[in-house]
Design a protein around this motif. Structure first.
Motif, PDB file in Angstrom:
ATOM      1  N   GLU A 244     -54.078 -88.781-110.893  1.00 54.58           N
ATOM      2  CA  GLU A 244     -54.141 -90.230-110.681  1.00 54.58           C
ATOM      3  C   GLU A 244     -54.576 -90.955-111.952  1.00 54.58           C
ATOM      4  OE1 GLU A 244     -56.297 -93.454-107.685  1.00 54.58           O
ATOM      5  OE2 GLU A 244     -56.618 -91.305-107.425  1.00 54.58           O
TER       6      GLU A 244
ATOM      7  N   TRP B 237     -57.982 -78.926-105.772  1.00 50.90           N
ATOM      8  CA  TRP B 237     -56.961 -79.840-105.252  1.00 50.90           C
ATOM      9  C   TRP B 237     -57.527 -81.232-104.983  1.00 50.90           C
ATOM     10  CZ3 TRP B 237     -51.954 -80.389-105.040  1.00 50.90           C
ATOM     11  CH2 TRP B 237     -51.409 -81.321-104.140  1.00 50.90           C
ATOM     12  N   HIS B 238     -58.639 -81.310-104.248  1.00 51.33           N
ATOM     13  CA  HIS B 238     -59.158 -82.601-103.789  1.00 51.33           C
ATOM     14  C   HIS B 238     -60.058 -83.292-104.814  1.00 51.33           C
ATOM     15  CE1 HIS B 238     -57.579 -82.085 -99.745  1.00 51.33           C
ATOM     16  NE2 HIS B 238     -58.083 -80.862 -99.713  1.00 51.33           N
TER      17      HIS B 238
ATOM     18  N   TRP C 122     -55.959 -83.670-108.057  1.00 52.57           N
ATOM     19  CA  TRP C 122     -55.348 -84.923-107.604  1.00 52.57           C
ATOM     20  C   TRP C 122     -55.977 -86.150-108.274  1.00 52.57           C
ATOM     21  CZ3 TRP C 122     -50.777 -84.963-105.974  1.00 52.57           C
ATOM     22  CH2 TRP C 122     -50.235 -86.072-105.297  1.00 52.57           C
TER      23      TRP C 122
ATOM     24  N   LEU D 248     -48.044 -92.278-103.793  1.00 50.31           N
ATOM     25  CA  LEU D 248     -48.998 -91.196-104.014  1.00 50.31           C
ATOM     26  C   LEU D 248     -50.431 -91.687-104.146  1.00 50.31           C
ATOM     27  CD1 LEU D 248     -47.046 -88.958-106.579  1.00 50.31           C
ATOM     28  CD2 LEU D 248     -47.271 -88.636-104.110  1.00 50.31           C
TER      29      LEU D 248
END
Length: 227
Positions: free
Chosen positions: A145, A136-137, A141, A216
């Protein structure tokens, strides 16, 4: 040769065009949300250490990317009907568009995953982060981006491609145009207005994705990186 354009009869039917445009956006929204989810899961699956999962995801992606969208729509529409499963044209259109965009999103997301440096993942492992936390991190994500502009372009193309669903009587913008031009015998004027409408819908979607990107990805906003 004189070209006599008359938009009066077309403009009188603006509520019908508005309904078609709203249905087009609704189809695009559903397929975008579900397609993004499928794309993320598919990208994870394609990079899986389990060969069977990676192979299944690969077959899905290559099958969809190498067949026409119209054929996929017919397969879903007539395939479900042959199994005795009756759904509305809107439901079938949303399902077919989701399946289609999910495959393209998978490849875009996989490119984003591959752009994450291995050292970054190793550093996260050194900090004793769990596998879900790393995905996730550190992977998911940041990957989203990086490929966000490509994703948004794909979703806008999806909205434009939704015009094909008029072939199964989904009452989106193109289907409405087909009905209006057959009723008014003003095909050229009808499709001029529809083309302009699609341009506006594209601009609306791009503006929406740009605003979403500002929320976001604040780091891209600070750096002035295009969204």
């Amino acid at each position: 040769m004189n070209l006599n354009l008359d938009f009066a009869a077309i403009l009188e039917r603006w509520p019908v065009f508005l309904d078609g445009a709203l249905l087009t956006l609704e189809l695009a929204f559903i397929a975008t949300v579900l397609g993004a989810l499928i794309g993320a899961l598919g990208a994870i699956g394609r990079r899986s250490s389990h060969p069977l999962i990676a192979r299944i995801c690969g077959i899905y992606v290559e099958s969809i990317r190498n067949t026409p969208l119209l054929v996929q729509i017919f397969l879903v529409y007539f395939g479900l009907a042959s199994l005795g499963m009756k759904f509305s044209a809107f439901t079938v259109a949303a399902a077919a568009l989701t399946i289609n965009v999910g495959a393209y999103t998978t490849e875009i997301m996989r490119a984003g995953f591959d752009s994450i440096p291995r050292g970054q993942i190793e550093a996260a492992e050194g900090l004793a982060l769990s596998r879900p936390q790393i995905y996730w991190h550190v992977v998911l994500w940041p990957a989203i981006e990086k490929v966000y502009p490509a994703l948004t372009s794909q979703f806008v193309l999806l909205m434009l491609a939704s015009s094909v669903t008029s072939q199964i009587s989904a009452e989106e913008l193109t289907a409405v145009a087909n009905y209006v031009q057959s009723d008014t015998y003003r095909a050229f004027e009808t499709y001029i207005l529809v083309a302009i409408a699609y341009v506006f819908l594209s601009l609306i979607m791009r503006a929406g994705f740009w605003l979403l990107g500002l929320v976001l990805f604040p780091r891209r906003r600070r750096l002035g990186t295009p969204l």
